[in-house]
Design a protein around this motif. Structure first.
Motif, PDB file in Angstrom:
ATOM      1  N   GLY A 176      -4.347  17.483   2.244  1.00 21.40           N
ATOM      2  CA  GLY A 176      -4.770  16.908   3.536  1.00 21.40           C
ATOM      3  C   GLY A 176      -5.495  15.581   3.321  1.00 21.40           C
ATOM      4  N   ASP A 177      -6.593  15.495   3.239  1.00 21.17           N
ATOM      5  CA  ASP A 177      -7.346  14.277   3.209  1.00 21.17           C
ATOM      6  C   ASP A 177      -8.344  14.307   1.992  1.00 21.17           C
ATOM      7  N   GLN A 178      -8.150  15.306   0.955  1.00 22.42           N
ATOM      8  CA  GLN A 178      -9.100  15.137  -0.018  1.00 22.42           C
ATOM      9  C   GLN A 178      -8.842  14.090  -1.109  1.00 22.42           C
ATOM     10  N   PRO A 179      -9.477  13.089  -1.180  1.00 26.50           N
ATOM     11  CA  PRO A 179      -8.991  11.960  -2.161  1.00 26.50           C
ATOM     12  C   PRO A 179      -8.903  12.641  -3.719  1.00 26.50           C
ATOM     13  N   LEU A 180      -7.527  12.273  -4.279  1.00 26.81           N
ATOM     14  CA  LEU A 180      -7.501  12.758  -5.783  1.00 26.81           C
ATOM     15  C   LEU A 180      -7.325  11.483  -6.566  1.00 26.81           C
ATOM     16  N   PHE A 181      -6.835  10.258  -6.046  1.00 26.83           N
ATOM     17  CA  PHE A 181      -6.580   9.253  -6.807  1.00 26.83           C
ATOM     18  C   PHE A 181      -6.683   7.919  -5.919  1.00 26.83           C
ATOM     19  N   LEU A 182      -7.502   7.121  -6.227  1.00 29.80           N
ATOM     20  CA  LEU A 182      -7.650   5.747  -5.436  1.00 29.80           C
ATOM     21  C   LEU A 182      -7.649   4.599  -6.251  1.00 29.80           C
ATOM     22  N   ASP A 183      -6.848   3.743  -6.137  1.00 30.59           N
ATOM     23  CA  ASP A 183      -6.699   2.665  -7.107  1.00 30.59           C
ATOM     24  C   ASP A 183      -6.057   1.492  -6.540  1.00 30.59           C
ATOM     25  N   SER A 184      -6.791   0.342  -6.524  1.00 28.57           N
ATOM     26  CA  SER A 184      -6.230  -1.131  -5.966  1.00 28.57           C
ATOM     27  C   SER A 184      -6.319  -2.254  -7.148  1.00 28.57           C
ATOM     28  N   VAL A 185      -5.276  -2.991  -7.099  1.00 25.03           N
ATOM     29  CA  VAL A 185      -5.236  -4.078  -8.057  1.00 25.03           C
ATOM     30  C   VAL A 185      -5.259  -5.541  -7.172  1.00 25.03           C
ATOM     31  N   LEU A 186      -5.805  -6.467  -7.400  1.00 28.97           N
ATOM     32  CA  LEU A 186      -6.007  -7.747  -6.734  1.00 28.97           C
ATOM     33  C   LEU A 186      -6.031  -8.765  -7.513  1.00 28.97           C
ATOM     34  N   LYS A 235       0.790  -1.356  -0.056  1.00 27.52           N
ATOM     35  CA  LYS A 235       0.131   0.030   0.109  1.00 27.52           C
ATOM     36  C   LYS A 235       0.771   1.122   0.252  1.00 27.52           C
ATOM     37  N   GLN A 236       0.707   2.341  -0.975  1.00 25.78           N
ATOM     38  CA  GLN A 236       1.397   3.478  -0.850  1.00 25.78           C
ATOM     39  C   GLN A 236       0.495   4.486  -0.927  1.00 25.78           C
ATOM     40  N   ILE A 237       0.720   5.245  -0.003  1.00 25.12           N
ATOM     41  CA  ILE A 237      -0.060   6.520   0.218  1.00 25.12           C
ATOM     42  C   ILE A 237       0.550   7.883  -0.105  1.00 25.12           C
ATOM     43  N   PHE A 238       0.175   8.598  -0.612  1.00 27.06           N
ATOM     44  CA  PHE A 238       0.812   9.596  -1.153  1.00 27.06           C
ATOM     45  C   PHE A 238       0.030  11.313  -0.502  1.00 27.06           C
ATOM     46  N   ARG A 239       0.820  12.105   0.108  1.00 24.22           N
ATOM     47  CA  ARG A 239       0.068  13.350   0.452  1.00 24.22           C
ATOM     48  C   ARG A 239       0.541  14.471  -0.396  1.00 24.22           C
ATOM     49  N   VAL A 240      -0.138  15.148  -1.084  1.00 24.86           N
ATOM     50  CA  VAL A 240       0.537  16.217  -2.239  1.00 24.86           C
ATOM     51  C   VAL A 240      -0.510  17.775  -1.960  1.00 24.86           C
ATOM     52  N   VAL A 241       0.308  18.813  -2.407  1.00 29.74           N
ATOM     53  CA  VAL A 241      -0.519  20.044  -2.370  1.00 29.74           C
ATOM     54  C   VAL A 241      -0.590  20.255  -3.786  1.00 29.74           C
ATOM     55  N   LEU A 242      -1.229  21.293  -4.171  1.00 22.91           N
ATOM     56  CA  LEU A 242      -1.739  21.646  -5.601  1.00 22.91           C
ATOM     57  C   LEU A 242      -0.360  21.658  -6.346  1.00 22.91           C
ATOM     58  N   GLU A 271      -0.191 -17.022  -4.655  1.00 18.24           N
ATOM     59  CA  GLU A 271      -1.613 -17.147  -4.313  1.00 18.24           C
ATOM     60  C   GLU A 271      -2.446 -15.811  -4.251  1.00 18.24           C
ATOM     61  N   LEU A 272      -1.358 -14.747  -3.825  1.00 10.19           N
ATOM     62  CA  LEU A 272      -2.066 -13.333  -3.560  1.00 10.19           C
ATOM     63  C   LEU A 272      -1.274 -12.366  -3.927  1.00 10.19           C
ATOM     64  N   TYR A 273      -1.660 -11.406  -4.709  1.00  8.80           N
ATOM     65  CA  TYR A 273      -0.890  -9.882  -4.762  1.00  8.80           C
ATOM     66  C   TYR A 273      -2.066  -8.875  -4.967  1.00  8.80           C
ATOM     67  N   ARG A 274      -1.915  -7.805  -3.700  1.00 15.58           N
ATOM     68  CA  ARG A 274      -2.584  -6.850  -3.808  1.00 15.58           C
ATOM     69  C   ARG A 274      -1.568  -5.493  -3.765  1.00 15.58           C
ATOM     70  N   SER A 275      -2.192  -4.426  -4.508  1.00 20.44           N
ATOM     71  CA  SER A 275      -1.341  -3.263  -4.614  1.00 20.44           C
ATOM     72  C   SER A 275      -2.493  -1.915  -4.555  1.00 20.44           C
ATOM     73  N   THR A 276      -2.285  -1.259  -3.653  1.00 22.62           N
ATOM     74  CA  THR A 276      -3.069  -0.155  -3.601  1.00 22.62           C
ATOM     75  C   THR A 276      -2.286   1.209  -3.391  1.00 22.62           C
ATOM     76  N   ASN A 277      -2.882   2.057  -4.382  1.00 19.38           N
ATOM     77  CA  ASN A 277      -2.211   3.466  -4.419  1.00 19.38           C
ATOM     78  C   ASN A 277      -3.032   4.623  -4.033  1.00 19.38           C
ATOM     79  N   HIS A 278      -3.123   5.146  -2.923  1.00 18.13           N
ATOM     80  CA  HIS A 278      -3.865   6.319  -2.759  1.00 18.13           C
ATOM     81  C   HIS A 278      -3.315   7.722  -2.703  1.00 18.13           C
ATOM     82  N   ALA A 318      -7.027  10.914 -17.750  1.00 21.23           N
ATOM     83  CA  ALA A 318      -6.642  12.326 -16.916  1.00 21.23           C
ATOM     84  C   ALA A 318      -7.391  11.702 -15.559  1.00 21.23           C
ATOM     85  N   PHE A 319      -6.745  12.337 -14.617  1.00 18.28           N
ATOM     86  CA  PHE A 319      -7.866  12.476 -13.273  1.00 18.28           C
ATOM     87  C   PHE A 319      -7.442  13.813 -12.648  1.00 18.28           C
ATOM     88  N   GLY A 320      -8.224  14.034 -11.877  1.00 22.53           N
ATOM     89  CA  GLY A 320      -8.069  15.228 -10.725  1.00 22.53           C
ATOM     90  C   GLY A 320      -8.539  16.533 -11.458  1.00 22.53           C
TER      91      GLY A 320
END
Length: 300
Positions: A171-181, A128-135, A159-166, A259-261
């Protein structure tokens, strides 16, 4: 007993010292190790390169790795590896877990550009990777996995691979939420679902410092896929293949880009490929423009 939250295995802080991006704090403990070269690439480029290693050359069943990185205002940092991240076989139902939390300041750039993850047979791995950015932060993420050890006859045998990128903005405004399982199923296994594809990859380019590279990547991806999907209007294909054969042929490299955001400040590129080498070539070509920012072209 030490909790997982307290058991941080690595911490990095990059700040300006004497006008240069500098590692001002570096802590790591087993199974994680950092290597920080004095300089990578041009001496005129202001960028800190950090290589992450694990003792034993890979992630062992039951390992828990937690890393925090702070890139202060106007600094540039690169987090990379020297080789693919190997995830060894699972002992029983034990999983391995890796967490990265990063904070990127104003006018700062963080590039997370590792080699791919390679999971051995029966491995269970979650990251799991969590990134906090400003504008006006800039961020590059390359997140990819291969099907396994081909030389040992392993293809999607874990057996299992999970990768999450947020990515969170201001602060806490979600910009990109992604998960691969990817998980073995009782009806179909991963190999059957993946068919002939041996690599899955995702590339994220975010922020003002990467705007021109974003534009170029979007144009390149659009051109690549239009060429791949183009069908000739008449006649036979080489070696006697008809139009219908061409239409049914499975492309060896599939890529999309969107594109996103707000105001499209970021793009995400997704790739499915039949060879690891083709993904390396794609990354080398598409990220070559970052040499002026990082001192060295990624994956060169």
């Amino acid at each position: 007993m030490e909790s997982k939250i307290e058991a941080a295995t690595g911490k990095l802080v990059v700040k300006k010292v004497g006008g240069k991006s500098t590692v001002t704090r570096c802590f790591s403990k087993y199974p994680l190790k950092f290597i920080i070269p004095n300089k990578v690439g041009s001496s005129e480029t202001d960028a800190v390169w950090v290589y992450t290693l694990t003792y034993g050359g890979g992630i062992v069943s039951g390992d828990y790795i937690s890393c925090e990185i702070t890139v202060a205002d106007a600094c540039t940092a690169v987090l990379t590896t020297q080789a693919s991240t190997k995830v060894y076989k699972s002992l029983g139902s034990k999983s391995s877990e890796q967490i990265l939390e990063a904070k990127i300041g104003s006018d700062a750039l963080l590039a997370v550009i590792p080699d791919p993850v390679t999971c051995f047979s029966t491995a269970r791995y979650s990251q799991k990777q969590i990134f906090r950015v400003v504008l006006d932060s800039s961020l590059v993420i390359v997140d990819w996995i291969t099907s396994g050890r081909h030389e040992s006859g392993e293809k999607w045998d874990f057996e299992l691979y999970r990768s999450t990128n947020h990515i969170f903005l201001e602060g806490d405004q979600p910009l990109f939420l992604d998960s691969v399982l990817l998980e073995q199923g009782s009806i179909t296994n991963i190999a059957e679902r993946m068919q002939d594809y041996q690599v899955l990859a995702m590339v994220i380019l975010l922020g003002p410092k990467l705007k021109q590279i974003q534009i170029q990547v979007q144009e390149n991806v659009r051109r690549m896929m239009s060429e791949q999907l183009y069908l000739p209007s008449t006649g036979l294909r080489p070696h006697g293949k008809t139009q219908s054969d061409h239409f049914l042929a499975k492309p060896s490299f599939v890529v999309s880009c969107s594109a996103f955001g707000p105001k499209g400040i970021g793009i995400v590129v997704r790739i499915a490929a039949m060879t690891t080498e083709s993904v390396y070539r794609f990354l080398q070509h598409q990220l070559a423009g970052m040499e002026t920012l990082l001192g060295v072209s990624p994956y060169s």
